[in-house]
Design a protein around this motif. Structure first.
Motif, mmCIF file in Angstrom:
data_model
loop_
_atom_site.group_PDB
_atom_site.id
_atom_site.type_symbol
_atom_site.label_atom_id
_atom_site.label_comp_id
_atom_site.label_asym_id
_atom_site.label_seq_id
_atom_site.Cartn_x
_atom_site.Cartn_y
_atom_site.Cartn_z
ATOM 1 N N ILE A 147 45.795 35.065 31.742
ATOM 2 C CA ILE A 147 45.441 33.741 32.244
ATOM 3 C C ILE A 147 44.069 33.867 32.890
ATOM 4 C CG2 ILE A 147 46.009 31.900 33.874
ATOM 5 C CD1 ILE A 147 48.969 32.777 33.613
ATOM 6 N N VAL A 148 43.096 33.162 32.343
ATOM 7 C CA VAL A 148 41.721 33.210 32.835
ATOM 8 C C VAL A 148 41.481 31.980 33.710
ATOM 9 C CG1 VAL A 148 39.279 33.238 32.202
ATOM 10 C CG2 VAL A 148 40.959 34.428 30.756
ATOM 11 N N LEU A 149 41.135 32.209 34.962
ATOM 12 C CA LEU A 149 40.810 31.107 35.865
ATOM 13 C C LEU A 149 39.398 30.637 35.544
ATOM 14 C CD1 LEU A 149 42.304 32.531 39.165
ATOM 15 C CD2 LEU A 149 43.358 30.970 37.510
ATOM 16 N N ASN A 150 39.305 29.420 35.056
ATOM 17 C CA ASN A 150 38.050 28.896 34.534
ATOM 18 C C ASN A 150 37.884 27.443 34.982
ATOM 19 O OD1 ASN A 150 36.037 27.745 32.964
ATOM 20 N ND2 ASN A 150 36.738 28.666 31.052
ATOM 21 N N PRO A 151 36.909 27.156 35.845
ATOM 22 C CA PRO A 151 36.735 25.787 36.322
ATOM 23 C C PRO A 151 36.359 24.799 35.219
ATOM 24 C CG PRO A 151 34.894 27.148 37.016
ATOM 25 C CD PRO A 151 35.909 28.065 36.399
ATOM 26 N N VAL A 195 39.359 41.296 37.336
ATOM 27 C CA VAL A 195 38.153 40.524 37.621
ATOM 28 C C VAL A 195 37.062 40.947 36.657
ATOM 29 C CG1 VAL A 195 36.391 39.977 39.341
ATOM 30 C CG2 VAL A 195 38.760 40.354 40.071
ATOM 31 N N ARG A 196 36.530 39.962 35.952
ATOM 32 C CA ARG A 196 35.321 40.205 35.141
ATOM 33 C C ARG A 196 34.173 40.127 36.135
ATOM 34 N NH1 ARG A 196 31.078 41.183 33.483
ATOM 35 N NH2 ARG A 196 30.235 40.787 31.413
ATOM 36 N N TYR A 197 33.619 41.285 36.448
ATOM 37 C CA TYR A 197 32.680 41.423 37.557
ATOM 38 C C TYR A 197 31.240 41.422 37.065
ATOM 39 C CZ TYR A 197 30.385 43.545 41.588
ATOM 40 O OH TYR A 197 29.552 43.801 42.639
ATOM 41 N N GLU A 198 30.466 40.434 37.521
ATOM 42 C CA GLU A 198 29.054 40.334 37.146
ATOM 43 C C GLU A 198 28.149 41.107 38.092
ATOM 44 O OE1 GLU A 198 27.604 38.979 34.493
ATOM 45 O OE2 GLU A 198 29.509 38.367 33.655
ATOM 46 N N LEU A 218 46.248 38.212 35.373
ATOM 47 C CA LEU A 218 45.546 37.056 35.914
ATOM 48 C C LEU A 218 44.093 37.487 36.071
ATOM 49 C CD1 LEU A 218 45.717 34.184 37.090
ATOM 50 C CD2 LEU A 218 46.279 35.221 39.289
ATOM 51 N N ILE A 219 43.176 36.733 35.459
ATOM 52 C CA ILE A 219 41.782 37.142 35.411
ATOM 53 C C ILE A 219 40.889 36.101 36.074
ATOM 54 C CG2 ILE A 219 39.828 37.699 33.890
ATOM 55 C CD1 ILE A 219 42.979 38.024 32.206
ATOM 56 N N ALA A 220 39.993 36.587 36.934
ATOM 57 C CA ALA A 220 38.986 35.728 37.557
ATOM 58 C C ALA A 220 37.616 36.268 37.182
ATOM 59 C CB ALA A 220 39.154 35.724 39.068
ATOM 60 N N LEU A 221 36.632 35.377 37.166
ATOM 61 C CA LEU A 221 35.253 35.784 36.948
ATOM 62 C C LEU A 221 34.563 35.811 38.300
ATOM 63 C CD1 LEU A 221 32.760 36.333 35.120
ATOM 64 C CD2 LEU A 221 32.421 33.867 35.086
ATOM 65 N N ASP A 222 33.978 36.935 38.639
ATOM 66 C CA ASP A 222 33.247 37.050 39.900
ATOM 67 C C ASP A 222 31.759 37.027 39.594
ATOM 68 O OD1 ASP A 222 33.612 37.993 42.951
ATOM 69 O OD2 ASP A 222 31.812 38.883 42.078
ATOM 70 N N CYS A 223 31.142 35.888 39.931
ATOM 71 C CA CYS A 223 29.699 35.745 39.746
ATOM 72 C C CYS A 223 29.189 34.743 40.771
ATOM 73 C CB CYS A 223 29.358 35.287 38.329
ATOM 74 S SG CYS A 223 29.901 33.615 37.935
ATOM 75 N N LYS A 235 29.582 40.688 50.817
ATOM 76 C CA LYS A 235 30.437 39.497 50.894
ATOM 77 C C LYS A 235 31.345 39.354 49.681
ATOM 78 C CE LYS A 235 27.044 37.003 53.626
ATOM 79 N NZ LYS A 235 26.029 35.967 53.610
ATOM 80 N N CYS A 236 31.275 40.293 48.763
ATOM 81 C CA CYS A 236 32.018 40.197 47.504
ATOM 82 C C CYS A 236 33.508 40.488 47.708
ATOM 83 C CB CYS A 236 31.432 41.162 46.480
ATOM 84 S SG CYS A 236 32.287 41.072 44.898
ATOM 85 N N THR A 237 34.314 39.462 47.549
ATOM 86 C CA THR A 237 35.755 39.634 47.760
ATOM 87 C C THR A 237 36.395 40.444 46.636
ATOM 88 O OG1 THR A 237 36.318 37.509 46.708
ATOM 89 C CG2 THR A 237 35.913 37.496 49.096
ATOM 90 N N ALA A 238 35.857 40.367 45.427
ATOM 91 C CA ALA A 238 36.412 41.141 44.309
ATOM 92 C C ALA A 238 36.247 42.640 44.556
ATOM 93 C CB ALA A 238 35.739 40.738 43.002
ATOM 94 N N ARG A 239 35.077 43.033 45.027
ATOM 95 C CA ARG A 239 34.853 44.452 45.317
ATOM 96 C C ARG A 239 35.802 44.958 46.402
ATOM 97 N NH1 ARG A 239 29.089 46.638 44.464
ATOM 98 N NH2 ARG A 239 29.623 47.768 46.353
#
Length: 166
Positions: A40-44, A5-8, A63-68, A15-19
């Motif tokens: 693989i970057v999940l990008n809307p 997770v690229r964590y902002e 598998l990478i998600a951005l958390d912001c 409430k942060c699910t990534a944390r």
């Protein structure tokens, strides 16, 4: 598949699910683009939809998600290296956005991607840490099953269009 997770850090930490995933050693948080691995970057904003074919064609096990915050989720935030893919139409089960389409938390996005990529047990494992986690899979059982059965991105988009037309 390794979850990153690229964590902002601009959301409510409670409430942060990534944390929470990181606390359970289920995902690795990264504070910079450079520290985030290729995958693989999940990008809307991506031009291609995630499909089962990506599990075989992307030469990475990440598998990478951005958390912001949703308010700051602009296209510029997704300047991560990797193969960018958009998740298809799904409905949120988290308490903040319950029932709203395409307003997924980080864990929902990662779990959806895992199901589409053929690793439902891993999706169930990460969702098990949230009281509403199983509800996400129940709400999206039909579309996730259909997306996971698709051959490629074009087929995923065609299935998604059926849901959007409803």
């Amino acid at each position: 598949m390794e979850l990153h997770v690229r964590y902002e850090g601009d959301d409510d930490p409670e409430k942060c699910t990534a944390r929470k995933l990181a606390r359970f050693d289920l995902a690795t948080l990264h504070r910079s683009d450079r520290a985030t691995p290729y995958g693989i970057v999940l990008n809307p904003h991506a031009e291609r939809a995630l499909s089962p074919a990506d599990a075989e064609t992307v030469e990475s096990d990440a598998l990478i998600a951005l958390d912001c915050s949703w308010e700051s989720a602009s296209e510029a935030r997704f300047a991560l290296p990797g193969e960018h893919r958009a998740l298809p139409y799904l409905v949120a089960a988290n308490p903040v956005n319950f029932g709203r389409p395409l307003r997924l938390t980080t864990v929902e996005a990662l779990a959806a991607a895992l199901v589409i990529l053929g690793d439902r047990p891993h999706a169930e494992e990460i969702l098990s840490k949230f009281t509403w986690g199983e509800t996400f899979l129940e709400l999206n059982e039909e579309p996730l099953g259909r997306y996971a059965a698709c051959e490629n991105s074009t087929a995923v988009v065609a299935v998604q269009q059926e849901y959007l037309d409803r």
